[in-house]
Design a protein around this motif. Structure first.
Motif, PDB file in Angstrom:
ATOM      1  N   ASP A 193       0.570  13.432   8.561  1.00 61.92           N
ATOM      2  CA  ASP A 193      -0.753  13.617   9.165  1.00 61.92           C
ATOM      3  C   ASP A 193      -1.019  12.552  10.220  1.00 61.92           C
ATOM      4  OD1 ASP A 193      -1.222  15.777   7.499  1.00 61.92           O
ATOM      5  OD2 ASP A 193      -2.603  14.699   6.166  1.00 61.92           O
ATOM      6  N   GLU A 194      -0.681  11.318   9.900  1.00 65.19           N
ATOM      7  CA  GLU A 194      -0.963  10.181  10.780  1.00 65.19           C
ATOM      8  C   GLU A 194      -0.093  10.188  12.038  1.00 65.19           C
ATOM      9  OE1 GLU A 194      -2.535   6.576  12.211  1.00 65.19           O
ATOM     10  OE2 GLU A 194      -3.260   7.771  10.516  1.00 65.19           O
ATOM     11  N   PHE A 195       1.208  10.417  11.883  1.00 64.82           N
ATOM     12  CA  PHE A 195       2.132  10.243  12.997  1.00 64.82           C
ATOM     13  C   PHE A 195       2.522  11.537  13.720  1.00 64.82           C
ATOM     14  CE2 PHE A 195       2.697   6.463  10.409  1.00 64.82           C
ATOM     15  CZ  PHE A 195       2.545   5.472  11.373  1.00 64.82           C
ATOM     16  N   ILE A 196       2.364  12.678  13.064  1.00 64.23           N
ATOM     17  CA  ILE A 196       2.745  13.949  13.687  1.00 64.23           C
ATOM     18  C   ILE A 196       1.513  14.789  13.985  1.00 64.23           C
ATOM     19  CG2 ILE A 196       4.060  16.092  13.385  1.00 64.23           C
ATOM     20  CD1 ILE A 196       5.914  14.427  11.520  1.00 64.23           C
ATOM     21  N   GLY A 197       0.562  14.761  13.094  1.00 63.60           N
ATOM     22  CA  GLY A 197      -0.652  15.551  13.249  1.00 63.60           C
ATOM     23  C   GLY A 197      -0.947  16.278  11.953  1.00 63.60           C
ATOM     24  N   GLU A 198      -2.181  16.653  11.776  1.00 69.23           N
ATOM     25  CA  GLU A 198      -2.580  17.329  10.548  1.00 69.23           C
ATOM     26  C   GLU A 198      -2.088  18.764  10.540  1.00 69.23           C
ATOM     27  OE1 GLU A 198      -6.731  16.849   9.774  1.00 69.23           O
ATOM     28  OE2 GLU A 198      -6.586  14.667   9.784  1.00 69.23           O
ATOM     29  N   VAL A 199      -2.002  19.343   9.341  1.00 70.19           N
ATOM     30  CA  VAL A 199      -1.588  20.725   9.178  1.00 70.19           C
ATOM     31  C   VAL A 199      -2.511  21.606  10.013  1.00 70.19           C
ATOM     32  CG1 VAL A 199      -1.398  22.633   7.537  1.00 70.19           C
ATOM     33  CG2 VAL A 199      -0.636  20.354   6.878  1.00 70.19           C
ATOM     34  N   GLY A 200      -1.906  22.510  10.772  1.00 72.80           N
ATOM     35  CA  GLY A 200      -2.682  23.415  11.619  1.00 72.80           C
ATOM     36  C   GLY A 200      -2.672  23.017  13.081  1.00 72.80           C
ATOM     37  N   THR A 201      -2.312  21.767  13.371  1.00 67.08           N
ATOM     38  CA  THR A 201      -2.227  21.356  14.770  1.00 67.08           C
ATOM     39  C   THR A 201      -0.914  21.870  15.361  1.00 67.08           C
ATOM     40  OG1 THR A 201      -1.183  19.238  14.249  1.00 67.08           O
ATOM     41  CG2 THR A 201      -3.598  19.261  14.368  1.00 67.08           C
TER      42      THR A 201
ATOM     43  N   LYS B   6       1.323  20.364  17.214  1.00 66.15           N
ATOM     44  CA  LYS B   6       2.434  19.423  17.039  1.00 66.15           C
ATOM     45  C   LYS B   6       3.008  19.490  15.624  1.00 66.15           C
ATOM     46  CE  LYS B   6       3.663  14.621  17.999  1.00 66.15           C
ATOM     47  NZ  LYS B   6       3.169  13.311  18.408  1.00 66.15           N
ATOM     48  N   ARG B   7       2.143  19.590  14.634  1.00 68.34           N
ATOM     49  CA  ARG B   7       2.593  19.654  13.237  1.00 68.34           C
ATOM     50  C   ARG B   7       3.316  20.972  12.972  1.00 68.34           C
ATOM     51  NH1 ARG B   7       0.846  16.916   8.524  1.00 68.34           N
ATOM     52  NH2 ARG B   7       1.976  17.760   6.765  1.00 68.34           N
ATOM     53  N   THR B   8       2.788  22.069  13.495  1.00 70.06           N
ATOM     54  CA  THR B   8       3.416  23.375  13.318  1.00 70.06           C
ATOM     55  C   THR B   8       4.810  23.386  13.930  1.00 70.06           C
ATOM     56  OG1 THR B   8       1.271  24.488  13.285  1.00 70.06           O
ATOM     57  CG2 THR B   8       3.195  25.851  13.781  1.00 70.06           C
ATOM     58  N   LEU B   9       4.949  22.855  15.133  1.00 67.73           N
ATOM     59  CA  LEU B   9       6.264  22.787  15.772  1.00 67.73           C
ATOM     60  C   LEU B   9       7.229  21.920  14.971  1.00 67.73           C
ATOM     61  CD1 LEU B   9       5.223  22.508  19.527  1.00 67.73           C
ATOM     62  CD2 LEU B   9       6.226  24.492  18.356  1.00 67.73           C
ATOM     63  N   TYR B  10       6.744  20.809  14.444  1.00 65.66           N
ATOM     64  CA  TYR B  10       7.569  19.936  13.607  1.00 65.66           C
ATOM     65  C   TYR B  10       8.074  20.676  12.373  1.00 65.66           C
ATOM     66  CZ  TYR B  10       8.568  16.468   9.997  1.00 65.66           C
ATOM     67  OH  TYR B  10       9.156  15.768   8.976  1.00 65.66           O
ATOM     68  N   GLU B  11       7.172  21.369  11.686  1.00 61.66           N
ATOM     69  CA  GLU B  11       7.547  22.090  10.469  1.00 61.66           C
ATOM     70  C   GLU B  11       8.533  23.214  10.774  1.00 61.66           C
ATOM     71  OE1 GLU B  11       6.792  21.065   7.506  1.00 61.66           O
ATOM     72  OE2 GLU B  11       5.131  19.712   7.894  1.00 61.66           O
ATOM     73  N   GLN B  12       8.337  23.926  11.891  1.00 58.18           N
ATOM     74  CA  GLN B  12       9.249  25.004  12.268  1.00 58.18           C
ATOM     75  C   GLN B  12      10.638  24.446  12.593  1.00 58.18           C
ATOM     76  OE1 GLN B  12       7.109  26.879  15.471  1.00 58.18           O
ATOM     77  NE2 GLN B  12       6.034  28.255  14.094  1.00 58.18           N
ATOM     78  N   GLU B  13      10.683  23.329  13.309  1.00 56.34           N
ATOM     79  CA  GLU B  13      11.966  22.722  13.645  1.00 56.34           C
ATOM     80  C   GLU B  13      12.693  22.260  12.384  1.00 56.34           C
ATOM     81  OE1 GLU B  13      13.496  18.804  16.027  1.00 56.34           O
ATOM     82  OE2 GLU B  13      11.943  20.010  16.994  1.00 56.34           O
TER      83      GLU B  13
ATOM     84  N   GLU C 199       0.856  -1.176   0.000  1.00 52.22           N
ATOM     85  CA  GLU C 199       0.000   0.000   0.000  1.00 52.22           C
ATOM     86  C   GLU C 199       0.896   1.230   0.000  1.00 52.22           C
ATOM     87  OE1 GLU C 199      -3.847   1.742   2.422  1.00 52.22           O
ATOM     88  OE2 GLU C 199      -2.898  -0.099   3.076  1.00 52.22           O
ATOM     89  N   MET C 200       0.582   2.207  -0.839  1.00 49.35           N
ATOM     90  CA  MET C 200       1.399   3.403  -0.969  1.00 49.35           C
ATOM     91  C   MET C 200       0.764   4.548  -0.188  1.00 49.35           C
ATOM     92  SD  MET C 200       3.849   2.399  -2.961  1.00 49.35           S
ATOM     93  CE  MET C 200       4.584   3.808  -3.741  1.00 49.35           C
ATOM     94  N   PHE C 201       1.608   5.343   0.450  1.00 51.90           N
ATOM     95  CA  PHE C 201       1.163   6.515   1.184  1.00 51.90           C
ATOM     96  C   PHE C 201       2.028   7.701   0.793  1.00 51.90           C
ATOM     97  CE2 PHE C 201       0.243   2.907   3.940  1.00 51.90           C
ATOM     98  CZ  PHE C 201      -1.078   3.151   4.304  1.00 51.90           C
ATOM     99  N   SER C 202       1.442   8.879   0.747  1.00 53.42           N
ATOM    100  CA  SER C 202       2.224  10.082   0.493  1.00 53.42           C
ATOM    101  C   SER C 202       2.921  10.482   1.787  1.00 53.42           C
ATOM    102  CB  SER C 202       1.323  11.224   0.016  1.00 53.42           C
ATOM    103  OG  SER C 202       0.529  11.697   1.087  1.00 53.42           O
ATOM    104  N   PHE C 203       3.996  11.283   1.647  1.00 56.56           N
ATOM    105  CA  PHE C 203       4.712  11.765   2.821  1.00 56.56           C
ATOM    106  C   PHE C 203       3.790  12.616   3.690  1.00 56.56           C
ATOM    107  CE2 PHE C 203       8.086  14.613   4.730  1.00 56.56           C
ATOM    108  CZ  PHE C 203       8.502  13.670   5.643  1.00 56.56           C
ATOM    109  N   ASP C 204       2.942  13.421   3.060  1.00 54.80           N
ATOM    110  CA  ASP C 204       1.996  14.243   3.818  1.00 54.80           C
ATOM    111  C   ASP C 204       1.022  13.374   4.610  1.00 54.80           C
ATOM    112  OD1 ASP C 204       3.000  16.749   3.175  1.00 54.80           O
ATOM    113  OD2 ASP C 204       1.787  16.904   1.353  1.00 54.80           O
ATOM    114  N   ALA C 205       0.559  12.286   4.029  1.00 54.32           N
ATOM    115  CA  ALA C 205      -0.359  11.392   4.736  1.00 54.32           C
ATOM    116  C   ALA C 205       0.331  10.750   5.939  1.00 54.32           C
ATOM    117  CB  ALA C 205      -0.882  10.308   3.794  1.00 54.32           C
TER     118      ALA C 205
END
Length: 111
Positions: free
Chosen positions: A18-26, A28-35, A9-15
């Motif tokens: 979303d699953e393991f870090i959190g969706e855009v706007g959360t 946790k996801r914002t902190l991940y992207e900033q880091e 089964e194929m998954f995109s990096f964004d998916a």
């Protein structure tokens, strides 16, 4: 004939994010992207410094900090201000452009 057990089964990096870090706007996801962005910035500073044949100590002297501070900046182990980033790139004779994108916002500036 394909064997269903052998299909991947194929998954995109964004998916996956979303699953393991959190969706855009959360948070946790914002902190991940900033880091991640700060890590890229540290790598860029190191790359430009090396292209300019400068040591961490030489760069530190140009902006008034110790070599250890440059090391921390390049390795993303310290908080850094925009002012420091601008001083570093100025010392490296590099132009800096900031792109600020505000999504879903109704900002009004009194005139």
């Amino acid at each position: 004939m394909k064997n269903k057990e052998n299909e991947l089964e194929m998954f995109s990096f964004d998916a996956i994010k979303d699953e393991f870090i959190g969706e855009v706007g959360t948070v946790k996801r914002t902190l991940y992207e900033q880091e991640l962005q700060m890590e890229i910035l540290g790598d860029l500073i190191k790359k430009v410094r090396l292209e300019r044949n400068m040591t961490q100590e030489e760069l530190g002297k140009l902006i008034g900090v110790q070599r250890a501070q440059i090391s921390k900046l390049e390795n993303n182990t310290t908080n850094v201000t925009v002012e420091t980033i601008l001083r570093v790139f100025s010392a490296l004779k590099a132009k800096v452009n900031f792109n600020v994108e505000i999504l879903n916002s109704n900002i009004k500036i009194a005139g």
